[in-house]
Design an enzyme around this catalytic site. Structure first.
Site, short mmCIF file in Angstrom:
data_model
loop_
_atom_site.label_atom_id
_atom_site.label_comp_id
_atom_site.label_asym_id
_atom_site.label_seq_id
_atom_site.Cartn_x
_atom_site.Cartn_y
_atom_site.Cartn_z
N ARG A 86 46.77 40.84 35.31
CA ARG A 86 45.21 41.06 35.17
C ARG A 86 44.74 42.57 34.78
O ARG A 86 45.15 43.37 35.49
CB ARG A 86 44.60 40.67 36.53
CG ARG A 86 43.14 40.53 36.67
CD ARG A 86 42.62 39.99 38.07
NE ARG A 86 41.30 40.03 37.91
CZ ARG A 86 40.32 41.02 38.47
NH1 ARG A 86 41.04 41.87 38.75
NH2 ARG A 86 39.03 40.47 38.46
N LYS A 143 43.25 50.88 39.09
CA LYS A 143 43.39 51.06 40.73
C LYS A 143 43.62 52.35 41.09
O LYS A 143 44.45 53.22 40.55
CB LYS A 143 43.92 49.95 41.41
CG LYS A 143 43.20 48.56 41.17
CD LYS A 143 43.95 47.55 42.20
CE LYS A 143 43.28 46.34 42.01
NZ LYS A 143 43.73 44.98 42.95
#
Length: 275
Positions: A245, A211
């Site tokens: 995740r 991210k």
């Protein structure tokens, strides 16, 4: 938790696994790499992503759930649409991972009679707008915890057992890239509400893989953020994450094995393993 994006526009691997056979090969590779849960998504939730029509999302997701049900790992479906939840549960999904925290009309009704797990995520705004302005919090950790507590309470009031619920602080979903995301990571345990007064908190899912909160530090494009993602995964495990995740299963599994072995050795030397 390995990410299987059957989407053309996800921020890191969009388009790579949109074809059914490519998605299956990706799942098979994650299984060889030691994945514990496969998280199947049919709609990108990157900032600014447009919604996907219901029929299209169903076509991307449900055949994969049906095919992978025999893979001997739990299957998660990343969706906020109640109809996708219903079809996924009927096809054999073990977990519904909802970025909207089961706030969409009909979402709670879609899951409450099932036995599948539920992951409740915090998001400020919605994917189309959540990063357009500067997200504002007086105390991001407290506000995320309070939001998650309210969502868990609503699920339980509808008859969902506490044991089915996990929570996700929503890294990157309406958060300032550095200030808010790293405050949440540093205080990860505090983002999860207690199951009951004095009782351990709900299990935490942490999703930081590739991210922008990592890209802002290492100045690399999303596919080049593997090392940063693995470092973030270890930080999350150290701070209490139960589920991590990731896009890059093999290096994350390796890193967590080293982390776990270190804690085992510390436990032997100190008489007790750290929490």
């Amino acid at each position: 938790m390995g990410i299987l994006n059957a989407t053309p526009d996800s921020f890191s691997d969009g388009g790579k696994y949109i074809a059914y056979d490519d998605a299956l090969r990706r799942a098979e590779q994650m299984l060889r790499d030691g994945v514990d849960i496969i998280d199947i998504g049919g709609e990108s939730t990157r900032p600014g992503a447009p919604p996907v029509p219901l029929d299209e999302e169903l076509e991307r997701v449900i055949p994969l759930v049906e095919k992978l049900k025999g893979a001997n790992v739990p299957l998660s479906v990343d969706t906020y649409k109640p109809e996708v939840m219903r079809h996924a549960i009927a096809a054999g999904a073990d977990l519904v991972n909802d970025i909207w925290g089961f706030r969409m009309p009909g979402a709670i009704d879609a899951v409450r009679e099932s036995h599948c797990g539920l992951c409740v995520m915090h998001m400020l705004g919605e994917p189309q707008t959540m990063q357009l302005g500067e997200p504002d919090y007086a105390d991001v950790v407290r506000e995320v915890r309070e939001f998650l507590a309210a969502r868990c309470a609503e699920l339980e009031a509808a008859g969902v057992a506490k044991a089915r619920i996990s929570v996700d602080p929503g890294f990157g979903f309406g958060k300032a890239v550095i200030e808010h995301n790293y405050a949440l990571l540093a205080h990860l345990r505090e983002t999860a509400p207690e199951v009951a007064p004095g009782v351990a908190s709900y299990p935490i899912l942490a999703g930081m893989s590739r991210k922008s909160m990592l890209g802002a530090l290492v100045n690399r494009l999303a596919p080049e953020r593997v090392a940063a993602s693995v470092a973030a995964a270890v930080c999350a495990a150290e701070r209490g994450a139960a589920i991590i995740r990731v896009h890059d299963v093999a290096p994350t599994v390796d890193a967590l094995k080293v982390w776990a072995a270190m804690h085992e050795a510390m436990g032997e030397a100190m008489g007790a393993r750290p929490a």
